[in-house]
Design a protein around this motif. Structure first.
Motif, mmCIF file in Angstrom:
data_model
loop_
_atom_site.group_PDB
_atom_site.id
_atom_site.type_symbol
_atom_site.label_atom_id
_atom_site.label_comp_id
_atom_site.label_asym_id
_atom_site.label_seq_id
_atom_site.Cartn_x
_atom_site.Cartn_y
_atom_site.Cartn_z
ATOM 1 N N ALA A 2 23.159 20.933 21.992
ATOM 2 C CA ALA A 2 22.147 21.506 21.095
ATOM 3 C C ALA A 2 21.111 22.290 21.881
ATOM 4 C CB ALA A 2 21.480 20.395 20.297
ATOM 5 N N LEU A 3 20.712 21.758 23.009
ATOM 6 C CA LEU A 3 19.725 22.425 23.854
ATOM 7 C C LEU A 3 20.448 23.346 24.828
ATOM 8 C CD1 LEU A 3 16.719 22.662 24.627
ATOM 9 C CD2 LEU A 3 17.110 20.841 26.296
ATOM 10 N N GLN A 4 20.161 24.625 24.750
ATOM 11 C CA GLN A 4 20.788 25.632 25.593
ATOM 12 C C GLN A 4 19.737 26.320 26.454
ATOM 13 O OE1 GLN A 4 24.258 26.533 25.483
ATOM 14 N NE2 GLN A 4 24.499 24.703 24.198
ATOM 15 N N VAL A 5 20.180 27.053 27.463
ATOM 16 C CA VAL A 5 19.252 27.805 28.319
ATOM 17 C C VAL A 5 19.680 29.262 28.375
ATOM 18 C CG1 VAL A 5 18.635 25.808 29.730
ATOM 19 C CG2 VAL A 5 20.540 27.257 30.427
ATOM 20 N N LYS A 6 18.701 30.112 28.684
ATOM 21 C CA LYS A 6 18.981 31.539 28.819
ATOM 22 C C LYS A 6 18.025 32.160 29.825
ATOM 23 C CE LYS A 6 15.931 32.992 24.997
ATOM 24 N NZ LYS A 6 15.851 33.701 23.697
ATOM 25 N N LEU A 7 18.401 33.296 30.363
ATOM 26 C CA LEU A 7 17.552 34.045 31.278
ATOM 27 C C LEU A 7 16.618 34.935 30.459
ATOM 28 C CD1 LEU A 7 16.901 34.945 34.220
ATOM 29 C CD2 LEU A 7 18.620 36.751 33.905
ATOM 30 N N VAL A 8 15.331 34.900 30.799
ATOM 31 C CA VAL A 8 14.332 35.728 30.124
ATOM 32 C C VAL A 8 13.810 36.774 31.103
ATOM 33 C CG1 VAL A 8 12.074 35.736 29.010
ATOM 34 C CG2 VAL A 8 13.666 33.871 28.563
ATOM 35 N N GLU A 9 13.902 38.017 30.715
ATOM 36 C CA GLU A 9 13.416 39.126 31.553
ATOM 37 C C GLU A 9 11.953 39.451 31.193
ATOM 38 O OE1 GLU A 9 15.198 40.459 33.883
ATOM 39 O OE2 GLU A 9 17.323 40.153 33.392
ATOM 40 N N ASP B 7 9.032 38.381 32.215
ATOM 41 C CA ASP B 7 8.095 37.284 32.016
ATOM 42 C C ASP B 7 7.172 37.227 33.227
ATOM 43 O OD1 ASP B 7 6.691 34.947 31.711
ATOM 44 O OD2 ASP B 7 8.420 33.677 31.320
ATOM 45 N N PRO B 8 5.919 37.639 33.092
ATOM 46 C CA PRO B 8 5.017 37.682 34.248
ATOM 47 C C PRO B 8 4.723 36.307 34.835
ATOM 48 C CG PRO B 8 3.809 38.086 32.216
ATOM 49 C CD PRO B 8 5.258 38.110 31.867
ATOM 50 N N THR B 9 4.999 35.236 34.103
ATOM 51 C CA THR B 9 4.744 33.898 34.631
ATOM 52 C C THR B 9 5.908 33.374 35.459
ATOM 53 O OG1 THR B 9 5.676 32.653 32.755
ATOM 54 C CG2 THR B 9 3.393 33.403 32.557
ATOM 55 N N GLY B 10 7.050 34.065 35.422
ATOM 56 C CA GLY B 10 8.236 33.612 36.156
ATOM 57 C C GLY B 10 8.331 34.214 37.542
ATOM 58 N N ILE B 11 9.332 33.797 38.266
ATOM 59 C CA ILE B 11 9.579 34.319 39.615
ATOM 60 C C ILE B 11 10.193 35.707 39.502
ATOM 61 C CG2 ILE B 11 10.839 33.969 41.774
ATOM 62 C CD1 ILE B 11 10.776 30.965 41.171
ATOM 63 N N ALA B 12 9.554 36.673 40.149
ATOM 64 C CA ALA B 12 10.016 38.067 40.119
ATOM 65 C C ALA B 12 10.157 38.573 38.680
ATOM 66 C CB ALA B 12 11.340 38.212 40.869
ATOM 67 N N GLY B 13 9.286 38.096 37.790
ATOM 68 C CA GLY B 13 9.300 38.572 36.414
ATOM 69 C C GLY B 13 10.407 38.011 35.562
ATOM 70 N N ASN C 95 12.466 34.295 34.054
ATOM 71 C CA ASN C 95 12.289 32.873 33.800
ATOM 72 C C ASN C 95 13.540 32.307 33.140
ATOM 73 O OD1 ASN C 95 10.834 30.471 33.883
ATOM 74 N ND2 ASN C 95 8.986 31.423 33.079
ATOM 75 N N ILE C 96 13.650 31.000 33.166
ATOM 76 C CA ILE C 96 14.722 30.295 32.470
ATOM 77 C C ILE C 96 14.091 29.544 31.303
ATOM 78 C CG2 ILE C 96 16.542 28.566 32.619
ATOM 79 C CD1 ILE C 96 17.135 31.033 34.249
ATOM 80 N N ASP C 97 14.559 29.867 30.115
ATOM 81 C CA ASP C 97 14.027 29.259 28.902
ATOM 82 C C ASP C 97 15.062 28.356 28.238
ATOM 83 O OD1 ASP C 97 11.739 30.795 29.246
ATOM 84 O OD2 ASP C 97 11.633 31.356 27.127
ATOM 85 N N GLY C 98 14.546 27.347 27.546
ATOM 86 C CA GLY C 98 15.395 26.516 26.721
ATOM 87 C C GLY C 98 15.215 26.871 25.258
ATOM 88 N N TYR C 99 16.283 26.672 24.477
ATOM 89 C CA TYR C 99 16.214 26.930 23.037
ATOM 90 C C TYR C 99 17.224 26.020 22.342
ATOM 91 C CZ TYR C 99 20.566 29.631 23.557
ATOM 92 O OH TYR C 99 21.857 30.003 23.834
ATOM 93 N N ALA D 209 11.308 28.213 24.991
ATOM 94 C CA ALA D 209 10.229 27.698 25.844
ATOM 95 C C ALA D 209 10.714 27.648 27.288
ATOM 96 C CB ALA D 209 9.800 26.308 25.393
ATOM 97 N N ALA D 210 9.844 28.031 28.203
ATOM 98 C CA ALA D 210 10.197 27.993 29.619
ATOM 99 C C ALA D 210 10.520 26.559 30.039
ATOM 100 C CB ALA D 210 9.057 28.541 30.463
ATOM 101 N N LEU D 211 11.550 26.394 30.853
ATOM 102 C CA LEU D 211 11.905 25.055 31.309
ATOM 103 C C LEU D 211 10.768 24.404 32.084
ATOM 104 C CD1 LEU D 211 15.650 25.295 32.419
ATOM 105 C CD2 LEU D 211 14.699 24.513 30.254
ATOM 106 N N VAL D 212 9.979 25.214 32.777
ATOM 107 C CA VAL D 212 8.869 24.653 33.543
ATOM 108 C C VAL D 212 7.860 23.967 32.623
ATOM 109 C CG1 VAL D 212 7.417 26.730 33.535
ATOM 110 C CG2 VAL D 212 7.252 25.113 35.430
#
Length: 279
Positions: A152-159, A161-167, A169-173, A202-205
């Motif tokens: 049910a809980l999946q992850v995806k790459l988010v482009e 995102d100024p709060t992530g590393i090198a813009g 982030n990894i988000d869960g949904y 939501a960001a995994l962090v």
């Protein structure tokens, strides 16, 4: 009684004018009762996998009771980042404030420290102590029952995102086929579909960053437990409520998204907090 001399009448007239002026000044300073104890502005903070549209019915109820209501578009990046953004918003709100957090939104209001906040209200929400984090609280050994797990809980790459590393982030949904059963099983499929259309990842962090000093140690807090919650187990909610809102806890027979399925019950506990801090 002998008649007053002209000078005596003049003195009494002047004294009466002075007393009248003082009464007017004191009345203006005190103002009406509503000015002494203004109604707080209520700020509604959504959690993960949602946006502010979920507060629609609750906000309408509160406005119908004469309250100013604002919503906060929670970035869902991390407790520190999101609470800092909320604090910026609060600086533009005059007078007393009641913060209301749902789910992860409770983490955000817990880490928000503003002198104008008079109450916190937790709606099926995380109310962490210092050093606690989402995944640690959702420990299935101590508090089993959360269905917020793969697949049910999946992850995806988010482009971008100024709060992530090198813009990035990894988000869960939550994957769409599981959303209604896990998040809001007590509404119709049509309502659940509309909620999913407003679904935010939501960001995994955000699940891993520890909480700072909790505002509920100094701010009076209320808690509404969702007894049919499949995201945050009710037993975990009761534990957090016992620390953050002792004596100010209620329960509702509802899913995790009680703000959508039971808006009247959610409104009632918010009004309890708002009334208490303005009386």
């Amino acid at each position: 009684m002998s008649a007053l001399r002209p000078d005596q009448r003049l003195w009494i007239t002047r004294a009466a004018l002075v007393l009248s002026a003082l009464a007017l000044l004191l009345g203006a300073a005190a103002g009406p009762a509503s000015a002494q104890n203004p109604k707080p502005t209520i700020v509604l903070v959504h959690g993960a996998f949602a946006d502010s549209s979920g507060w629609k019915d609750v906000a309408a109820n509160l406005r119908g009771q004469g309250y100013a209501v604002q919503t906060f578009d929670n970035p869902l990046r991390s407790p520190a980042y999101d609470s800092a953004q909320l604090e910026k918003k609060l600086t533009d709100i005059p007078g007393p404030i009641v913060l209301v957090g749902h789910s992860y939104g409770g983490f955000v209001i817990t880490n928000t420290h503003d002198p104008e906040v008079r109450a916190n209200v937790y709606i099926a929400a995380f109310a962490p102590a210092s050093g606690e984090f989402v995944q640690g609280l959702l420990n299935p050994i101590t508090y089993p029952g959360s269905r917020l797990l793969p697949p049910a809980l999946q992850v995806k790459l988010v482009e971008n995102d100024p709060t992530g590393i090198a813009g990035r982030n990894i988000d869960g949904y939550i994957a769409q086929p599981y959303f209604r059963d896990i998040f809001v099983q007590d509404v119709s499929p049509a309502v659940a579909a509309d909620m999913y259309a407003h679904h935010k990842s939501a960001a995994l962090v955000a699940n891993l960053e520890p909480s700072g000093a909790p505002s509920w140690t100094t701010v009076p807090s209320w808690y509404l437990i969702s007894q049919q919650d499949r995201v945050i187990p009710p037993a975990l909610q009761r534990f957090m409520a016992s620390r953050a809102a002792p004596g100010r806890t209620a329960a509702v027979d509802a899913s995790h998204a009680s703000l959508v399925s039971r808006p009247d019950a959610v409104t009632a506990i918010i009004l309890s907090a708002a009334t208490a801090v303005s009386s």
